[in-house]
Design an enzyme around this catalytic site. Structure first.
Site, PDB file in Angstrom:
ATOM      1  N   TRP A 152       0.827  -1.225   0.000  1.00  0.00           N
ATOM      2  CA  TRP A 152       0.000   0.000   0.000  1.00  0.00           C
ATOM      3  C   TRP A 152       0.848   1.255   0.000  1.00  0.00           C
ATOM      4  CZ3 TRP A 152      -4.379  -0.783  -2.007  1.00  0.00           C
ATOM      5  CH2 TRP A 152      -5.047  -1.993  -1.809  1.00  0.00           C
ATOM      6  N   ASP A 207      -1.391   6.388   6.388  1.00  0.00           N
ATOM      7  CA  ASP A 207      -2.514   5.628   5.824  1.00  0.00           C
ATOM      8  C   ASP A 207      -2.857   4.575   6.877  1.00  0.00           C
ATOM      9  OD1 ASP A 207      -4.184   3.824   4.619  1.00  0.00           O
ATOM     10  OD2 ASP A 207      -2.900   3.447   2.875  1.00  0.00           O
ATOM     11  N   LYS A 220     -12.765  -1.366   6.840  1.00  0.00           N
ATOM     12  CA  LYS A 220     -12.182  -2.393   7.703  1.00  0.00           C
ATOM     13  C   LYS A 220     -12.788  -2.309   9.104  1.00  0.00           C
ATOM     14  CE  LYS A 220      -9.016  -3.150   4.486  1.00  0.00           C
ATOM     15  NZ  LYS A 220      -9.137  -2.715   3.121  1.00  0.00           N
TER      16      LYS A 220
HETATM   17  N1  PMP Z   1      -4.470   1.451   2.070  1.00  0.00           N
HETATM   18  C1  PMP Z   1      -4.556   0.335   2.800  1.00  0.00           C
HETATM   19  C2  PMP Z   1      -3.642   0.162   3.974  1.00  0.00           C
HETATM   20  C3  PMP Z   1      -5.503  -0.644   2.479  1.00  0.00           C
HETATM   21  O1  PMP Z   1      -5.597  -1.763   3.208  1.00  0.00           O
HETATM   22  C4  PMP Z   1      -6.353  -0.439   1.377  1.00  0.00           C
HETATM   23  C5  PMP Z   1      -7.413  -1.425   0.989  1.00  0.00           C
HETATM   24  N2  PMP Z   1      -7.258  -2.711   1.359  1.00  0.00           N
HETATM   25  C6  PMP Z   1      -6.195   0.726   0.625  1.00  0.00           C
HETATM   26  C7  PMP Z   1      -5.258   1.659   1.005  1.00  0.00           C
HETATM   27  C8  PMP Z   1      -7.062   0.986  -0.555  1.00  0.00           C
HETATM   28  O2  PMP Z   1      -8.290   1.398  -0.089  1.00  0.00           O
HETATM   29  P1  PMP Z   1      -9.569   1.579  -1.026  1.00  0.00           P
HETATM   30  O3  PMP Z   1      -9.887   0.253  -1.601  1.00  0.00           O
HETATM   31  O4  PMP Z   1     -10.570   2.099  -0.049  1.00  0.00           O
HETATM   32  O5  PMP Z   1      -9.194   2.591  -2.060  1.00  0.00           O
END
Ligand code: PMP
Length: 357
Positions: free
Chosen positions: A95, A169, A193
């Protein structure tokens, strides 16, 4: 989602508290939804002890949209322009890697540190980070959902001689533990989550970081405009905000963040102990940075993967398949997963090892 929350939402689906309409049918500017919205914000502020100088923004677009929205809003701090704006990134898994790549479209980026060499199983010590005095912000992913690597303590950038704000994040562990806001400039996360259903994105941003948006920043994503409008620049994700509000109340009923953190620690300790004491299962992440939310593990005998998943499904243990980029298994044990759920998983894992391996 906590079961109690789903039950309450179901009971209120057609008629919210005698108003004669469901939440999805309310005007987002009417008194009923205004009350829901304000209560959700107030409860979150109380739960996470968010100081006054931080704004809570309820947005849309998810974590990935924030990968663009953050540089669009922050990269031009300190009088910079798109020509010389710059941000530092600490890459510790998939991520944060994505965040770095997306930011490159809006500013120049530097890799301050990475855990690539360890195969994303350790965290680089903050003292070793190469932080630039030119950086408008420093980005980390405080819980890497795929690799299962978590910062148990947020870095203190000021102690490292860096004045840039820390951006975290915290998508996959928001509200699972307290946040030290004195170390954070901005935190963002998709709700899906720990906070509520998909469709809501939480941003907590310090006051002084507003008002620096690059000219190309869409108005609906300009933190200053959103803060000025109390997250009502345009129609917010009303139903997701309502559901998140129910989750916040549920969290308060559990005893707040300290209580849920203790429960999360107990759940994770149980699962990691089961993995570490087995001959079949393995988790390679260093103990000091193992995620309490996302526990990836592998079967040493990969030929047993399918049987493991099928047997798990048969006893109601679902969604254990690891992320496609790493394989193996992953147990995501978010706030709403009760201790009994982890106990059931551990019992199944032991039984499987005894009978199949
Ligand atoms: N950052 C993290 C740490 C994540 O776990 C996720 C999704 N699993 C995201 C960003 C992406 O998020 P989204 O699907 O809401 O764009």
């Amino acid at each position: 989602m906590p079961e109690d929350v789903l039950k309450q939402a179901a009971a209120e689906m057609l008629d919210w508290q005698g108003s004669g309409m469901g939440v999805m049918e309310m005007s987002h500017r009417g008194p009923d939804f205004t009350a829901i919205h304000q209560q959700a914000q107030a409860d979150l502020r109380e739960l996470l002890a968010i100081p006054e100088q931080f704004h809570i923004l309820f947005m849309q677009g998810g974590g990935l949209a924030e990968n663009a929205i953050v540089p669009l809003n922050l990269a031009a701090r300190m009088g910079k322009t798109s020509a010389n704006a710059r941000a530092d990134f600490v890459v510790t898994g998939s991520w944060s890697q994505k965040s770095l790549q997306e930011a490159q479209r809006y500013c120049s980026t530097a890799l301050a540190a990475s855990n690539q060499e360890s195969g994303h199983t350790a965290l680089p010590m903050p003292a070793s980070w190469r932080l630039s005095p030119e950086a408008s912000y420093v980005h980390i992913c405080s819980n890497e959902t795929i690799q299962g690597v978590e910062f148990h303590e947020l870095p203190d950038l000021r102690a490292l001689g860096c004045d840039a704000p820390l951006v975290i994040d915290f998508s996959s562990h928001a509200a699972s533990r307290p946040v030290d806001w004195s170390r954070v400039g901005l935190a963002f996360g998709g709700a899906q989550k720990n906070l509520g259903p998909a469709g809501l994105t939480l941003v907590v941003v310090r006051e002084d970081l507003l008002g620096h948006a690059l000219p190309g920043c869409p108005s609906a994503f300009d933190y200053q405009k959103l803060a000025d409008a109390g997250s009502m620049f345009n129609t917010p994700p009303t139903y997701a905000i309502y559901m998140a509000g129910l989750v916040f109340r549920w969290l308060k009923d559990q005893g707040g963040i300290a209580a849920i953190e203790a429960q999360n620690q107990a759940k994770a300790a149980l699962l990691y102990a089961a993995i570490d004491s087995s001959e079949l299962y393995v988790n390679r992440v260093q103990a000091v940075c193992r995620s309490r939310m996302n526990v990836p593990f592998f079967l040493r005998e990969e030929r047993l993967n399918q049987a493991f998943l099928a047997g798990a499904q048969a006893v109601g243990l679902l969604q254990l398949k690891g992320h496609k980029s790493v394989g193996g298994m992953r147990a995501s044990i978010y706030n709403a997963m009760p201790l009994a759920g982890v106990q059931a998983l551990v019992a199944y894992m032991r039984e499987f090892e005894k009978t199949k391996a």
